[in-house]
Design a protein around this motif. Structure first.
Motif, mmCIF file in Angstrom:
data_model
loop_
_atom_site.group_PDB
_atom_site.id
_atom_site.type_symbol
_atom_site.label_atom_id
_atom_site.label_comp_id
_atom_site.label_asym_id
_atom_site.label_seq_id
_atom_site.Cartn_x
_atom_site.Cartn_y
_atom_site.Cartn_z
ATOM 1 N N GLU A 1 17.889 -68.247 -8.557
ATOM 2 C CA GLU A 1 18.318 -66.864 -8.312
ATOM 3 C C GLU A 1 17.257 -65.878 -8.823
ATOM 4 N N PRO A 2 17.405 -64.584 -8.514
ATOM 5 C CA PRO A 2 16.446 -63.598 -9.041
ATOM 6 C C PRO A 2 16.497 -63.497 -10.564
ATOM 7 N N VAL A 3 15.399 -63.059 -11.143
ATOM 8 C CA VAL A 3 15.360 -62.794 -12.573
ATOM 9 C C VAL A 3 16.363 -61.682 -12.876
ATOM 10 N N PRO A 4 17.184 -61.808 -13.926
ATOM 11 C CA PRO A 4 18.155 -60.751 -14.226
ATOM 12 C C PRO A 4 17.490 -59.390 -14.352
ATOM 13 N N TYR A 5 18.194 -58.390 -13.888
ATOM 14 C CA TYR A 5 17.625 -57.044 -13.890
ATOM 15 C C TYR A 5 17.345 -56.552 -15.299
ATOM 16 N N GLN A 6 18.203 -56.929 -16.249
ATOM 17 C CA GLN A 6 18.020 -56.519 -17.644
ATOM 18 C C GLN A 6 17.743 -57.752 -18.489
ATOM 19 N N LEU A 7 16.611 -57.735 -19.181
ATOM 20 C CA LEU A 7 16.219 -58.822 -20.079
ATOM 21 C C LEU A 7 16.345 -58.360 -21.526
ATOM 22 N N PRO A 8 16.271 -59.285 -22.483
ATOM 23 C CA PRO A 8 16.298 -58.855 -23.893
ATOM 24 C C PRO A 8 15.193 -57.842 -24.150
ATOM 25 N N PRO A 9 15.525 -56.670 -24.653
ATOM 26 C CA PRO A 9 14.555 -55.563 -24.661
ATOM 27 C C PRO A 9 13.441 -55.680 -25.681
ATOM 28 N N ASN A 10 13.610 -56.501 -26.717
ATOM 29 C CA ASN A 10 12.629 -56.529 -27.814
ATOM 30 C C ASN A 10 11.877 -57.848 -27.917
ATOM 31 N N LEU A 11 11.793 -58.564 -26.814
ATOM 32 C CA LEU A 11 11.077 -59.834 -26.809
ATOM 33 C C LEU A 11 9.589 -59.633 -27.086
ATOM 34 N N THR A 12 9.012 -60.603 -27.784
ATOM 35 C CA THR A 12 7.560 -60.662 -27.908
ATOM 36 C C THR A 12 6.998 -61.842 -27.107
ATOM 37 N N TYR A 13 7.831 -62.844 -26.842
ATOM 38 C CA TYR A 13 7.404 -64.047 -26.126
ATOM 39 C C TYR A 13 8.466 -64.386 -25.085
ATOM 40 N N LEU A 14 8.079 -64.401 -23.797
ATOM 41 C CA LEU A 14 9.008 -64.746 -22.724
ATOM 42 C C LEU A 14 8.331 -65.750 -21.803
ATOM 43 N N ASN A 15 8.912 -66.928 -21.681
ATOM 44 C CA ASN A 15 8.361 -67.985 -20.841
ATOM 45 C C ASN A 15 9.462 -68.536 -19.945
ATOM 46 N N LEU A 16 9.372 -68.212 -18.650
ATOM 47 C CA LEU A 16 10.308 -68.727 -17.651
ATOM 48 C C LEU A 16 9.550 -69.498 -16.577
ATOM 49 N N ALA A 17 8.414 -70.066 -16.940
ATOM 50 C CA ALA A 17 7.573 -70.789 -15.988
ATOM 51 C C ALA A 17 8.253 -72.059 -15.499
#
Length: 753
Positions: free
Chosen positions: A107-123
């Motif tokens: 599905e599409p990436v959620p419109y709202q992600l955790p706002p204070n992330l420093t590291y995001l890996n959805l590969a």
């Protein structure tokens, strides 16, 4: 003794109690993780997780780390997770690390992600859609990886505020279009991976970034490879269509200094091959040492021709020349009246920089590669009659203003008059089409090619020789009182930068022989208005398709209102301007066109506005439109989706002619609401979803604009509506029978009843 033991016991109990209180996870974060677990189909791999309740920080939830009662890390890579990411990730306010790579999340990436992330890996997942615009506000991001997914559409302008980002990987997707301007602002970016996409245009915007690694292989980039790239330690650029060799440095050749500035001082001073520094040879501002340097040529000649005795006369001659030059300099300064107040900026410097700007505009830079050169007849002539192709390229790539009347053709090219009044325009990324090409593609704008008509002009289906099918909007000159060509080109420039999957993409334009045309992508299923009000048995929109259309349109408006700077008010939101593609994804058209009527208040109130029935009460009275006016119009469109009725219908009884007036009092009455639903749905819809849909409508069509919600809140409400429907379908599929088909979420292909 006993008192001491009792006190110690109480202290221990108190500490234990405090520790247990600290370990209780924030309820909002519990809800977010519970929904994530359910959206991933409650996988057994996530041991300890619960759909409802639980304490991630107090218990042992696999992959979850906490600091006190706050969830700070989710690391569940490579566990074979299958499902979606839910819609409550934005509740995870303290989450710093999120690694869910190497799974089967779709599905599409959620419109709202955790706002204070420093590291995001959805590969290495199966995510589709585009990068969500909420990334633009995630200012703490350092590492971002969406590689090896199925993301598509152009990359949005998301990066202006991400000054901490050092690693960006969106490789191995289907991303298209040109690179956004904001990616050139990532001053801390050291590793960028863009390989194996469908990206186009120039890469010059990356030339000023200090990379350790840059991989842009296997795209459709064009132009020259910037020279700065060859200092990057790890560089991969193969599989594109670059010109041979590195890009020539700007300017592409070393021109002689402009001669005109030398008229303001001694023309026998500087040799023609003298180096030109940043000071632009402002001899009338030089120090005494500079004055001595100006006479170096005569002194060298005297030394070569003379002897040691002649040197004395040379010194005397030098002093005499300096004295004479000083007098002449003062005389020239008195003759020149500059409007510039700074002593460090004079006409010489200004003219040199303007000349350099002209030269740079002819280099193979990003601007010239983004914009096709129009034919000579597409712009008005300058007063000096300069018509060479460089003049037209300068006009299209900088600001396309008409030249003022200079004293000569030479000054015309070097003085930078073109666009100097307004400054350089953002480059137009849309292609230029000639009237002749569009006439051929539309069969001379024949009736058989006509596919739509509105207050601003007609829309034609255009089929080109290469098989490409586009839509051409021929603007009515009487509806758009343009003051000059500049107004149209300014609007085209801004429209060409709009990048959103739910907004029709402007692909080209034409300004020729007094005609103004816009070329858009062709949307196959036509307008929402026709599907709602002229349905047939095989083309009736299901309930889920209607909610999907509402959400996509809301996202488009949110982008215009809250992402674009400056914000854009649509002013003409109606179902006829919402186009549906083959998958029934909505594409909002005419975005940005309202700017063409900004100089004519009467025209704004009568032409570039929603049709009667869509206008907010305050706008209908005053002709003034705001973002809240768009929200009202959106509420009317939602009413159309709910009821299948037109906003104004004179064929109905007087009390039912105005859709808003008739429907609003019934939106919170369950029994009345069921009777309002479009009969074409044949009763196939979830009752709770219908009720929530009506609640959103009621908020949007409130008569007082200050009480209408912003579009971001509308988007979130519609997302929750769809996600809850999806959860109900998954958890009750065994019991609902037929209702499992009714409750299908928006991703299914069953969008027609």
């Amino acid at each position: 003794m006993h008192m001491g033991v009792a006190a110690l016991a109480v202290s221990v109990l108190l500490l234990v109690s405090l520790n247990s209180i600290r370990s209780i996870t924030d309820p909002d974060e519990v809800d977010a993780l519970g929904l994530l677990y359910s959206s991933l189909n409650s996988p057994p791999q996530l041991s300890g997780w619960k759909s409802i309740g639980g304490d991630p920080c107090g218990e042992s939830w696999k992959g979850v780390s906490c600091f006190g009662s706050a969830v700070t890390s989710i690391e569940v890579a490579g566990l074979g997770l299958n499902g979606t990411l839910g819609y409550l990730l934005s509740n995870l306010l303290y989450l710093k690390t999120m690694d869910m790579s190497n799974n089967y999340i779709h599905e599409p990436v959620p419109y709202q992600l955790p706002p204070n992330l420093t590291y995001l890996n959805l590969a290495n997942n199966n995510l589709n859609g585009n990068l969500p615009y909420s990334i633009s506000s995630m200012t703490s991001l350092i590492y971002l990886n969406f590689s090896h997914n199925s993301l598509s559409q152009p990359i949005g302008d998301l990066f202006a505020n991400l000054q901490n980002l050092s690693d960006l990987d969106v490789s191995f997707n289907n991303l298209s279009g040109d690179l956004p301007n904001s990616i050139g602002l990532l001053t801390n970016l050291s590793r960028l991976y863009l390989q194996n996409n469908q990206l186009t245009g120039s890469v010059n915007i990356l030339s000023n970034l200090d990379f350790d690694t840059l991989n842009i292989a296997n795209n459709h980039f064009t132009g020259w490879i910037p020279q700065e790239f060859f200092s990057i330690p790890n560089l991969v650029v193969g599989g594109n269509v670059f010109e041979n060799g590195p890009a020539p440095p700007p300017p592409p050749y070393t021109p002689p200094p402009p001669r005109k500035p030398h008229k303001h001082h001694n023309q026998n001073e500087a040799p023609t091959n003298a180096p030109i520094g940043d000071d632009g040879q402002e001899s009338n501002k030089e120090s005494s040492s500079s004055k001595k340097r100006l006479t170096a040529g005569p002194i060298v000649g005297i030394i070569i021709a003379g002897s040691v005795v002649v040197a004395l006369f040379a010194i005397l001659a030098t002093l005499f020349c300096l004295h004479k030059y000083t007098k002449k300099r003062n005389k020239n300064q008195n003759k020149l009246a500059f409007p510039l107040g700074s002593p460090s900026t004079g006409v010489n410097k200004g003219e040199w920089h303007q000349f350099s700007d002209y030269i740079s505009s002819h280099a193979p830079t990003e601007w010239s590669s983004l914009t096709r050169e129009p034919p000579l007849s597409s712009y008005g002539q300058s007063r000096s009659g300069v018509k060479d192709i460089h003049e037209h390229k300068l006009k299209s790539s900088q600001s396309a203003t008409q030249l003022k009347s200079p004293s000569s053709e030479k000054i015309d090219k070097t003085s930078g008059k073109v666009g100097s009044a307004r400054g350089p325009r953002i480059p137009i990324t849309a292609a230029y089409y000639s009237v002749a090409a569009l006439q051929t593609a539309t069969n001379s704008f024949g009736q058989e090619s006509l596919i739509g008509e509105g207050s601003l002009g007609r829309v034609y289906r255009a089929e080109f020789s290469d098989g490409k099918i586009l839509a051409v909007k021929k603007l009515d000159s009487s509806a758009l009182p343009l003051e000059d060509e500049e107004d149209f080109l300014d609007v085209v420039s801004k429209m060409s930068r709009l990048r959103h999957p739910n907004i029709t993409t402007l692909l080209g334009y034409c300004a020729e022989h007094g005609q103004h045309l816009l070329v858009y992508e062709y949307i196959a299923n036509g307008a929402l208005h026709d599907l709602l009000h002229f349905p047939n048995e095989s083309r009736t929109l299901s309930w889920n398709a209607r909610v999907k259309v509402a959400l996509g349109t809301a996202r488009a408006l949110e982008y215009l209102h809250e992402v674009c700077l400056p914000l854009i008010v649509h002013k003409s939101l109606k179902s006829a301007n919402i186009l549906l593609d083959e998958d029934l994804n909505p594409h909002l058209s005419d975005c940005g066109l309202a700017a063409l009527t900004r100089n004519n208040e009467r025209q704004i109130s009568t032409e570039m506005v929603p049709s009667f029935g869509y206008s907010a009460p305050e706008s209908a009275m005053s002709g003034i439109y705001t973002v809240k006016s768009d929200v009202y119009s959106f509420g009317v469109v939602m009413l159309e989706l709910l009821t299948g009725r037109k906003p104004l219908d004179s064929s109905r009884t007087r009390t039912e002619q105005s859709l808003v007036r008739w429907a609003t009092p019934q939106l919170h009455d369950i029994d009345a609401l069921a009777k309002m639903v479009d009969p074409a749905l044949k009763g196939i819809y979830p009752a709770k979803s219908l009720s929530r849909f009506a609640d959103i409508i009621a908020l949007c069509v409130q008569p007082e604009p200050e009480f209408r919600p912003p579009m971001s809140e509308v988007v979130q409400a519609l997302i929750r509506l769809m996600q809850r429907t999806s959860l109900i379908r998954r958890t009750s599929a065994d019991e609902t029978g037929l209702s499992s088909r009714i409750l299908e979420d928006e991703a299914t292909s069953d969008v027609f009843l």
